[in-house]
Design a protein around this motif. Sequence first.
Motif, PDB file in Angstrom:
ATOM      1  N   TYR A  83       1.062  -1.045   0.095  1.00 26.42           N
ATOM      2  CA  TYR A  83       0.085   0.073   0.094  1.00 26.42           C
ATOM      3  C   TYR A  83       0.590   1.322   0.097  1.00 26.42           C
ATOM      4  O   TYR A  83       1.614   1.414   1.143  1.00 26.42           O
TER       5      TYR A  83
ATOM      6  N   LYS B  65      -9.307   2.858  -1.342  1.00 27.93           N
ATOM      7  CA  LYS B  65     -10.866   2.557  -1.299  1.00 27.93           C
ATOM      8  C   LYS B  65     -10.823   0.956  -1.096  1.00 27.93           C
ATOM      9  O   LYS B  65     -11.992   0.965  -0.028  1.00 27.93           O
ATOM     10  N   ASP B  66     -10.127   0.237  -1.258  1.00 27.30           N
ATOM     11  CA  ASP B  66     -10.120  -1.192  -1.182  1.00 27.30           C
ATOM     12  C   ASP B  66     -10.028  -1.232   0.594  1.00 27.30           C
ATOM     13  O   ASP B  66     -10.901  -2.136   0.987  1.00 27.30           O
ATOM     14  N   LEU B  67      -9.136  -0.529   1.288  1.00 28.32           N
ATOM     15  CA  LEU B  67      -8.884  -0.659   2.346  1.00 28.32           C
ATOM     16  C   LEU B  67     -10.012  -0.217   3.208  1.00 28.32           C
ATOM     17  O   LEU B  67     -10.357  -0.824   4.261  1.00 28.32           O
TER      18      LEU B  67
ATOM     19  N   GLU C 202      -6.989   3.558  -5.379  1.00 22.47           N
ATOM     20  CA  GLU C 202      -7.807   2.524  -5.633  1.00 22.47           C
ATOM     21  C   GLU C 202      -7.378   1.585  -4.346  1.00 22.47           C
ATOM     22  O   GLU C 202      -8.413   1.011  -3.882  1.00 22.47           O
ATOM     23  N   LYS C 203      -6.174   1.356  -3.990  1.00 24.25           N
ATOM     24  CA  LYS C 203      -6.020   0.817  -2.819  1.00 24.25           C
ATOM     25  C   LYS C 203      -6.806   1.105  -1.461  1.00 24.25           C
ATOM     26  O   LYS C 203      -6.995   0.619  -0.417  1.00 24.25           O
TER      27      LYS C 203
ATOM     28  N   THR D  19     -13.279   0.035   2.400  1.00 22.47           N
ATOM     29  CA  THR D  19     -14.195  -1.096   2.492  1.00 22.47           C
ATOM     30  C   THR D  19     -13.813  -2.423   3.454  1.00 22.47           C
ATOM     31  O   THR D  19     -14.849  -2.753   4.205  1.00 22.47           O
ATOM     32  N   ARG D  20     -12.520  -2.782   3.310  1.00 21.54           N
ATOM     33  CA  ARG D  20     -12.050  -3.819   4.286  1.00 21.54           C
ATOM     34  C   ARG D  20     -12.305  -3.493   5.516  1.00 21.54           C
ATOM     35  O   ARG D  20     -12.643  -4.402   6.653  1.00 21.54           O
TER      36      ARG D  20
END
Lengths: 616, 72
Positions: free
Chosen positions: A363, A372-374, A369-370, A376-377
Motif C-alpha cells: 500500500y 478505497k479497497d482498504l 484504488e488501494k 471497504t475492508r
Amino acid sequence: MNGYNGKFLVLDMSKKEASEFTYPEEWQRTFIGGRGFAVKILWDNVPPGTDPYSEDNWLVFSIGPLSGLSLPSSSKMIVAAKSPLTGGYGDGNLGTRASPQLKKAGYDGIIVKGKAESPTYVVIENDKVEFHDAKDIWGKGTYDTEKYLIEKYGKKAGFLSIGQAGENLVRYATVRSQEGRSGGRPGMGAVMGSKMLKSIVVKGTGKFPQAEPKEALKLGSEGYNMVKNAPNYDHWMGQGTTMILDFLQESSTLPVRNFSAGTYELAAKVDGSELERTKIEQIGCPRCNMQCGIVIKDAEGNNSELDYENIGMLGPNIGIGDLPRVGVLNYMADDYGLDTISTGSVLGMAAEASENGVLGETYSWGDFEKSKDLITRIATRADNIGSLLAEGTMRMAQKWGGDASKWAINVKGLEASAYNAATVPGMALSFGTSPIGAHHKDAWVIQWEIQFSERDAYTPDKAEKVIELQRIRGGMFESLVTCRFPWIELGYDLEAYPKFLEKVTGRSGWNLDEVFEVADRIYALIRAYWVREFVAEGKVWSRKMDYPAERWFVDGLKDGGKYTGGHLEYDKYDELLNSYYGFRNWDLRGIPKEEEFKRLGLEHEAEQLSNLVDLE
Amino acid sequence: MVTIRLVSYLEKMAGFREKEIKIEEPTRVRDLIAFDLPDERLMVVVDDIGGDLDTVVDNDSRVVISPIFGGG
C-alpha cells in the motif's frame, strides 16, 4: 428551570421498553446540559470497568438548553459513552434535526442501554416509542438508510443512524445524521451497533421550553445578522474550514504522509481555493446560516461533502493530492459511518507499515484504488488486515510492535486531528489534554502560539491558553449545546451566550465566569472517569496518558522549511504539562486534587474515586 | 527585499500570493500594503515572530499575513 424538559427518554434495547429518567434539577446549574449531563449520567450509572460493548454500557444522546433554538448554529447534540477505542470517556457532537425534534418531543436526551437480540430501529413521536425490526436497513450505508427512513417518516423528522462500520464494531465508527453530519469519533457508532440499534427517528410536536421566548428570538435574530455581516462571512461561505489549509502549509503544520512531514507539494490541489472552485453546493446543520459543508462532485460522480479535517487526513496524510479523489474516500467513509480523521490516520499508518514491510501487502502513498479497497475492508472487517485496521492505530501498534508505536499518531488511542504538532508545543498540549484523546474540538492554539507567544517555547502562557479555550469550546459550547463556529470563526460575541442562557432558562445571573466553573466541573469529572476506568480495569494511569504522539518527540519533521528536523522535547513538555496541571489544580499524575473536587462540589465523586486511587 | 506572503483568501483579495518589495528604510507593514485588507482578524508574523500591521520591517524580512482561523 425553564429551558429544559427535565428528563431523558430511556430505551432498554434488551427488553424493548421505554421509560423516563428524571434527573435532579440542580444539574441544570451545575452541569448545564449536553456533555455535562452525559458524563454525570455515565459516571453514576455505568459500573467501573464495564466493557464498552456490553449491555451495561450506556449510550447517551444529550442536548442542552440552547439546542435547537433560533440562534446561530444551535442544532447540535452530544453523543457519549465509554469508548471502545480509548477505554475512557468518549463523546462527540453532531448537527442534527434530531436536536430540535427531541426537545419538542419533551426530552433533554436519550439513554440507550441493554442490547437487542436482532437489528432494531426506534421511532420516537413525543411520548410514543416504537421498536421496529431493522432487517431492511441493517447492512446498508448511512445514505441509503436515511433515504429509507425519510420515505417512511418524512424529511422533517430527525435521524440518528449508523452505517456498516458501526454494525461491525469498527472502533472509530460514528453516528450519522441529515445526510452528511457525523459525530462521536471515539466509536460512538460502534457502541450503538453493539446494541443492535441501527437508527433512531425523532419527531416532536411540543413547544420549546423557554422563559422569555420573544427576547430569546430577538437575541437570536441579532446573532444571525451579526454572523451574516461578519467581515469574513463571504470568504467563509466560499471555502468553509478548508480556508485554513494554506495557513497550515505556510506554517509547516499540515499532516503529510502520516504526520512525518509538515508541508505538501500538492497542497494547492486540495486547498480552500480549489475547493471553492469546484464547489457545487453548500449544506449544513439545521438553524445554521454559515454552512460549513462544501459539496463537490467527486471522481465517481457522488456529491461528497468536504471540510478541512477530512481533506487533510484523506488527502496529504495519505499522499493524495486530488480533491475529487479525496471526495470519493470521504464519501465512502461517510456512507460506511467511519470517522474520517481516524480513517485517514489508520491508512497513513498502514502505508508506513507497508513501506517497512510490516503490513503484509503493498500500500503506497497516494494509491487511490488501494485506499478505497482498504476502507471497504475496514468497514466490513472483511479480512485480517481490514479487521486489524478497524481496531485503530493504538491496537495496530500493539500488534506490530517495534517501531510501529512511532507510526501511531494518537493520544489515549484517539487519532489526532489534521494538525501536525511536532513543532508547536501548545497544540501538542491541546491534543495531550483533550478530554477524549487527540481531538481539536476543545482547543486549537497553533495560530495563537505563533503570533502571541514564542512558537518553540513551552511557557505557562500556552497552558493558560489551552485551558481558556477548553473552558469555552469544550465546556461551554459542549454543554449548551450549540456550535462554536459563529464565535470562533466569525467573531460572534461570546458574551451573548450567557444572555441566551438567562432568556431561555429564566435564571438571572448567568455569566461567563459561572459557565467556566461548570466547564471546570465537567473537565474534572471527565478526568475522574478516565482514571476510574483505567484503575478498575487494572491498567496504569499516569501523566504519560497526557503525552502527545511519540513521533512528535522522536522523529524530526520532514519538509518543514526552517522547522525541518524539529520535534518536541520530553523534559520541556513535562514542564508545560506541570503548568497545565497547576492551573487546573490537578496533581502531577493529572488527577484533580481533593480540594479541587471540593471546590467544584464533586465531593461524592471524589470519595468514590478515592476507593480506587489515593487523592492528593 | 521584503517578502510578503498572503495566506488563504487574502491572496484573492490582493491578487498575489507572495511578492518581494525593495524598501529604502525601515517601514511599517501597513505602508507596504497597497491593497485593501481587513484591519480586524488578521495575523501578522514577521520573521516568525508575532507582530501587527504597525510592525516595522527591513529588507530581508519575511512577512506572513493570514486571516485569523478558529481551527474548526
